[in-house]
Design an enzyme around this catalytic site. Structure first.
Site, PDB file in Angstrom:
ATOM      1  CE  LYS A 112      -3.946   1.427   2.555  1.00  0.00           C
ATOM      2  NZ  LYS A 112      -4.633   1.231   3.822  1.00  0.00           N
ATOM      3  CB  SER A 126      -7.833   2.968   3.303  1.00  0.00           C
ATOM      4  OG  SER A 126      -7.378   2.280   3.954  1.00  0.00           O
ATOM      5  CB  SER A 132      -9.123  -0.016   5.383  1.00  0.00           C
ATOM      6  OG  SER A 132      -9.905   0.936   5.550  1.00  0.00           O
TER       7      SER A 132
END
Length: 464
Positions: free
Chosen positions: A82, A155, A179
């Protein structure tokens, strides 16, 4: 025998082939990079691809394995992270325009630990702005490979999409209100939100310090365990990290005798028929495998879920103090609104939130002392569309209902494992989750491995 579709294989199957020299890290990396090049212009899972660095790392991995210097099951495995985890020399924007030119001088601890385990980093995965609810208006959001009209799961959206579509073998995400678990439910994946503090947050952009959890998103519980074992443990650079003694039945390989708690009232609170069917199927499977299923009463999750936004808002306002309100014009509307919620709350109101959270955590601790696992949905709505989510955003109570099964465990800090449990009549994934005592990750993962040995829900893939 070599698998045909390398991009959909589990790490636990690829690793022995790499170790034995039957598969090359270079070949595997090139196959995934070619898939990224072909599919990501449509899926938008990557914020940036680090192809040259990945190819160089693959060549190094191949040479080390050939000379017998095998590091373990992540050696030569292409993964992605991420875009809030620092990567040395590579832009890390955290889904924002405010940090669009930030180039870290070092890796985050989890990225460093992945590299030390021999993993190959393919790139940085797209995410919502600052890891809150929605993507920045200037950034194209990831597209769910199971259906473009459906939610990608908050997210860690890029992490879920890339892993599901075979654009990496696994990924790292973060979970502040759901998330990791939401993207896993949306994309048919397995993901672990560890106990708060089990995984270092050093070198990751903060949303809410006491709610943020770092964890793996993978194709199976076995793969999630491989990643978790690589990244977990105390980090001197993160004084809030620790290595607590495992709790519960460590590395359970069978469900027989495990005590599984179920709160029928809470689990059915506004959940739709498809989600209910998944829970019923999972319960039937657990009983058939010898689990001891017991009815329990969970503490007031509705009340605590209603406090999550205010608590998150205060912590987010602190995290963004250097750039908000000074650069408020660069922020999207959702993240701006959250920060304003936090800035408007006074100290006494925040203290009441903390006291309420502490009391709730104590009650959850007490419940989990009497059971090994708690079974709950990930969300009340199976495979929501973007239109359904737009309606939720306009209704605070509906939004509170969406996070009632996830956010309470961010507030309490308990570990939770999201698993795929089937599909809607339209063929879209539905997830469920197990929750355990603090430090109980190996019990969660072991139970997930045991369940996935006799089910094939996790082996379904989108048609792409």
């Amino acid at each position: 025998m070599r698998p045909r579709k390398l991009h959909y294989q589990e790490i636990s199957r690829l690793a022995p082939l790499l170790k034995a020299g039957k598969l090359s890290p270079v070949e595997l990396t090139e196959a995934l990079l070619a898939r990224v090049e072909a599919l990501d212009p449509r899926l938008h899972a990557y914020a940036r691809v680090t192809a040259d660095e990945a190819r160089a790392a693959a060549r190094v991995a191949e040479a080390r394995i050939r000379r017998g210097d095998y590091l373990g099951p992540l050696h030569g495995i292409p993964v992605a992270v991420k875009d809030l985890f620092w990567t040395q020399g590579v832009v890390t924007a955290a889904g924002t325009t405010v940090h669009g030119d930030f180039v870290p001088a070092e890796d985050s601890t989890v990225v460093r630990r992945l590299r030390e385990a021999g993993a190959i980093i393919l790139g940085k995965l797209q995410m919502t702005e600052g890891a809150f609810a929605t993507h920045h208006p200037a950034i194209a959001p990831p597209v769910n490979p199971w259906g473009a009209d459906h939610w990608t799961g908050a997210s860690s959206s890029g992490s879920g999409v890339a892993t599901a579509a075979g654009l990496c073998c696994a990924s790292l995400g973060t979970d502040t209100g759901g998330s990791i678990r939401f993207p896993c439910a949306a994309n048919g994946l397995t993901g672990l939100k560890p106990t708060w503090g089990r995984v270092s947050r050093h070198g990751s952009f903060e949303l809410a310090a006491f709610l943020d959890h770092v964890g793996p998103i993978a194709r199976s519980a076995a793969d999630a365990r491989i990643l978790f074992n690589a990244i977990a443990g105390h980090d001197p650079l993160d004084p809030t990290s620790d290595s607590p003694q495992p709790r519960g039945r460590v590395r359970a390989v069978a469900l027989k005798g495990l005590i599984v708690g179920v709160d029928p009232y809470w689990n059915s609170n506004g959940t739709d028929d498809a989600t209910q069917r998944v829970l019923e199927n999972v319960l039937a499977m657990l009983r058939s495998l010898g689990a001891d299923v017991r009815e329990v009463r969970f503490p007031d999750a509705w009340h605590i879920a209603g406090q999550w936004e205010a608590q998150c808002g205060v912590q987010t306002a602190v995290a963004h103090a250097d750039t908000y309100p000074a650069r408020a014009a660069d922020y999207g509307p959702a993240l701006s609104r959250l920060i304003e919620v936090g800035r408007s709350l006074d100290g006494t109101a925040y203290q009441r939130l903390l006291l309420s959270a502490a009391a709730f955590t104590g009650r959850v601790n007490a419940l989990l002392e009497s059971i090994d696992l708690l079974l709950v949905p990930v969300q009340p709505i199976a495979a929501p569309t973007h239109g359904q989510l737009g309606a939720l955003a306009a209704d605070p109570e509906a939004n509170q209902r969406l996070i009632q099964f996830t956010a309470p465990f961010n507030i309490s800090g308990h570990p939770a494992l999201s698993l795929p449990g089937g599909h809607t009549p339209e063929g879209l994934p539905i997830g469920f989750q197990f929750v355990a005592r603090k430090g109980g990750e190996q019990t969660l993962l072991g139970a997930g491995v045991a369940l996935q040995r006799v089910t094939d829900w996790h082996r379904a893939h989108p048609a792409c």
